[in-house]
Each structure stands twice: as C-alpha cells, then as structure tokens.
Write a protein that holds these residues in place. Structure first.
Motif, PDB file in Angstrom:
ATOM      1  N   HIS A   1       3.289  -5.393   1.685  1.00 15.64           N
ATOM      2  CA  HIS A   1       2.186  -5.846   2.610  1.00 15.64           C
ATOM      3  C   HIS A   1       1.696  -7.050   2.317  1.00 15.64           C
ATOM      4  CE1 HIS A   1       2.076  -1.069   3.703  1.00 15.64           C
ATOM      5  NE2 HIS A   1       2.732  -1.447   4.702  1.00 15.64           N
ATOM      6  N   LEU A   2       2.102  -7.496   1.481  1.00 17.27           N
ATOM      7  CA  LEU A   2       1.275  -9.034   1.145  1.00 17.27           C
ATOM      8  C   LEU A   2       2.042  -9.974   2.190  1.00 17.27           C
ATOM      9  CD1 LEU A   2       0.786  -9.312  -2.685  1.00 17.27           C
ATOM     10  CD2 LEU A   2      -0.900  -9.575  -1.010  1.00 17.27           C
TER      11      LEU A   2
ATOM     12  N   HIS B   1      -5.466  -0.468  -0.284  1.00 14.93           N
ATOM     13  CA  HIS B   1      -4.849  -1.816  -0.368  1.00 14.93           C
ATOM     14  C   HIS B   1      -4.780  -2.638   0.868  1.00 14.93           C
ATOM     15  CE1 HIS B   1      -1.050  -0.130   1.078  1.00 14.93           C
ATOM     16  NE2 HIS B   1      -0.860  -1.431   1.348  1.00 14.93           N
TER      17      HIS B   1
ATOM     18  N   THR C   1      -5.050  -6.597   1.345  1.00 17.14           N
ATOM     19  CA  THR C   1      -3.878  -7.328   2.056  1.00 17.14           C
ATOM     20  C   THR C   1      -4.301  -7.783   3.420  1.00 17.14           C
ATOM     21  OG1 THR C   1      -2.648  -5.393   2.399  1.00 17.14           O
ATOM     22  CG2 THR C   1      -2.527  -6.467   0.204  1.00 17.14           C
TER      23      THR C   1
ATOM     24  N   ALA D   1      -1.194 -13.667  -4.698  1.00 13.29           N
ATOM     25  CA  ALA D   1      -0.582 -12.329  -4.700  1.00 13.29           C
ATOM     26  C   ALA D   1      -1.069 -11.270  -5.903  1.00 13.29           C
ATOM     27  CB  ALA D   1       0.887 -12.421  -4.642  1.00 13.29           C
TER      28      ALA D   1
ATOM     29  N   CYS E   1      -4.525 -10.268  -5.493  1.00 12.35           N
ATOM     30  CA  CYS E   1      -4.764  -8.992  -4.337  1.00 12.35           C
ATOM     31  C   CYS E   1      -4.274  -7.785  -5.020  1.00 12.35           C
ATOM     32  CB  CYS E   1      -3.621  -9.430  -3.229  1.00 12.35           C
ATOM     33  SG  CYS E   1      -4.362 -10.549  -2.201  1.00 12.35           S
TER      34      CYS E   1
ATOM     35  N   SER F   1      -6.528  -4.720  -5.604  1.00 13.54           N
ATOM     36  CA  SER F   1      -6.360  -3.557  -4.736  1.00 13.54           C
ATOM     37  C   SER F   1      -6.311  -2.314  -6.298  1.00 13.54           C
ATOM     38  CB  SER F   1      -4.876  -3.389  -4.474  1.00 13.54           C
ATOM     39  OG  SER F   1      -4.925  -4.140  -3.420  1.00 13.54           O
TER      40      SER F   1
END
Length: 391
Positions: free
Chosen positions: A21-22, A296, A300, A343, A346, A350
C-alpha cells in the motif's frame, strides 16, 4: 496448542501488506512480490481458519460455547476496528470545519468513500458485502467484516452439523468451499483481489481451506514430522514463486491452496525457518499484526499523502505523477533512494503505532470480552447447579 511459527507468519504478512500500500517510487514498488502482496490477506484468512478450527472445532456444538465464541471473536476484532473508524470520523469532522472556514478540499467531507451510509456499513461490519462500488473509510478493514461473518458461518455449521458426525461436518465444509470458490471465480473481475464486492466469498474460501488444512494436520502431523526442514524451504519457495507470478489473473485463485500448504508445513514448527519465525522479534510482529494491518492506512494513506500534498501546495515542489502519469497519484522522488528511506520510515511508523494500539486498545478490550464470555459461562453454571440441588 499455540502455533508460534504461524504467529510469526502473521507479522510477515502484515509488513508485506504495508509495503503493497506504499504509493512511493521506492526501488521495490514495481516488483511482483510487492504488487501481488495483496494476496497475503488470504494468508491471514487461511491462518484464521486453521487456528480457529484447532481451538473451537470440538466445542462449538454446545450452545454456551457458541455464545462464548461469538463474544470472544467480536472482542478480538471490533474494538480496534471501531477505534480506527472513530478516528477517521474525527478527521472528517475536522475537514468539514476547515471547509466551512474556507479551506479548499479535494473531496468534500462525508462523501463517497467517507459517506455516512458507508460509515453505517462499517459499524455493522458489512463493508465487504458489495453495498458500495468502492473501498471506504479504513480501506483495509473490508477483510474484518468478511472474517467476522465467516466466523459466524463456521460456528453455525459446527454447532448444527458436528453433533451428527465429523464426516458430515467435513462434507458440508467442502461443499461450501467448492460453492464459494466457484462463485468467486465466476463473479470476481480482478481474480483473487476481491474486496468491497466479493470479499466475503474470498474469505470463506481461504478460511475453509485453513479449516480443511487443520483436519489434515490432526491426522497426519506425525508422518510429516520426518521431512520438516526440506518441507519448510519447499513451502517458502512455493509461496515466493506463486506471489511473483500470480497477478490478478485466473492463477491468483490458487492462493488459498498455496497458503494452506505453507500453513500445514509450518504448523509443525520443527525446521530452521520455524525457529526464525519463533524468534522474539518475529513473535512481537505477529502479536501486533492485526494492529499493523488496521492502522497502517493512517500512515500510508493519510499521513504520507497529506504531507506530500502540503509540500506540493505550499513549497511548490511537484512530487506526485498525478493523472497524467502511468500510475495515478504515485509519489515520485527524483532520487528513488529518498523514497526508500521514506518507505522504511512508513513501515517503522506503522509498527510503532501498532505496538501502541495493541497495548492500549486491542489487548485490554480483548481481555475484557474474554472475561465477559467467561462470566456468562460461570453464571450459567451457577444457575445449573442451583437447579440440580434439592430444596
């Protein structure tokens, strides 16, 4: 029995879904193992079917056990689901206030994916029942509703059919599995990647594959123990190859079967890879996996996107490709290594956020619902004892 190696797999699946989902141009963005990582949701479903069957298949034929099961399952998934939904509703209220104050918004508050109708669907866990033609609110939570109603289906079948004999119950599960799988293959326009539309069917298929897998485990675990190391490496290779080539075509429908094989192999917990999955760090990720999955999107899908939006609008630095690019909304950095760093940030954010929601929301509320279920059972036992004591 506690399947610690499978708990470790939960953490792996959760991290892979975060990477999927990034929406950044990091070096792994286009890799098939990232683009096809949506399939790890099916790994979760298969794991649930296996673990739930191991814990409840022999007890749900009693009415009191059925009630306790439903209370425990609701306590397992709903508090965190409700917390994330309320957090998003609060954000919409802020957006509404900002809009009334004259701020420009790309999408009006409480519209489309954040409509009041969709909110009601989420409150009743109906977000995977094709009520809306899009994902809504906390986008990954479609699977939570699908899994809850699959829990109920499993419990009802066991409660009604199991007293008539194990072979009959197994036959009913296999028929349900084949029917749901056939319907999913006929109806789903994106292969196994069914979410808001046919996510319930997808969950039934994968969950029941896990339940059948547990039946195989009960009968043949002692035989499979002889080849544990080779079997684990073969199962891992099978999963990696499948994820790489699956896409969203007809081949993706094999996901429940592939993951059921991996779950069966790692349920033995005897090989070197299982030892890695049972390491403390892996167990922590597994413990937080549900929270990682549920929170998350805030990192994201909200924090990242809104930060980029602020930079573009206020510092006038174009970072996203937009509709003119090959991928709509893809956030692009001139140097992909910068995207790699973001990334990683993130993913770590999360995990940290999930560790907090696990400790403050998920764990205490699960314990509360567990105590609630046991309290009801204790009260029923006392009433039964009083009824059998002569006056």
């Amino acid at each position: 029995m506690r399947f610690q190696a499978l708990d470790g797999w939960r953490g792996v699946c959760a991290i892979m879904i975060v990477l999927h989902h990034l929406n950044l141009n990091w070096h792994g963005y286009s890799a098939p193992w990232v683009r096809n990582a949506y399939l790890f949701v099916d790994f979760f479903f298969v794991l649930s079917g296996f673990v739930i069957s191991s814990a409840y298949a022999d007890t749900l034929h009693r009415p009191s056990a059925l009630k306790r099961f439903i209370v425990r399952r609701l306590g397992r998934i709903y508090p965190l689901h409700l917390f994330t939904l309320l957090a998003l509703i609060a954000m919409e209220l802020v957006k509404l206030a900002a809009f009334k104050a004259g701020a420009h918004m790309n999408q009006a508050a409480f519209s489309l994916s954040t409509s009041v109708d969709a909110m009601l669907a989420h409150l009743f866990l109906l977000q995977s029942m094709h009520l809306f033609p899009y994902l809504s609110w906390n986008l990954p939570s479609w699977s939570i509703g699908a899994e809850f109603y699959t829990y109920l289906l499993f419990a009802v079948v066991v409660a009604l059919i199991r007293p008539l004999g194990k072979p009959l119950a197994a036959s009913v599960f296999i028929v349900l599995l084949l029917m749901s799988g056939t319907l999913l293959m006929v109806l789903s326009p994106h292969g196994q990647n069914a979410t808001y539309d046919f996510g319930f069917l997808r969950c039934i298929v994968s969950f029941l594959c896990g339940a059948v897998c547990y039946g195989v485990y009960r009968k043949h675990a002692s035989v499979m123990l002889r080849w544990h190391n080779a079997a684990e490496y073969a199962a891992l290779a099978l999963v990696l190859i499948f994820i790489w080539f699956a896409g969203e075509g007809p081949g993706s429908f094999a996901a429940p079967l592939v993951f059921a094989i991996a779950v069966l192999v790692f349920s033995l917990q005897q090989g070197g890879l299982s030892a890695i999955m049972m390491a403390p760090w892996s167990q922590s990720l597994g413990q937080w996996s549900y929270s990682i999955y549920m929170v998350h999107f805030f990192v994201t899908g909200i924090l990242l996107n809104r930060s980029i939006h602020f930079i573009e609008n206020n510092l006038h630095l174009p970072l996203s490709v937009g509709s003119a690019g090959s991928v709509k909304g893809l956030i692009v950095f001139q140097n992909p290594w910068q995207a790699d760093g973001l990334a990683l940030l993130c993913v770590l954010a999360s995990i940290y956020l999930a560790s907090q929601t696990y400790r403050r929301i998920e764990q205490p509320w699960r314990h509360y619902f567990n105590r609630l279920s046991e309290r009801g059972e204790a009260q029923r036992s006392r009433r039964s004892e009083r009824a059998t004591v002569p006056e």
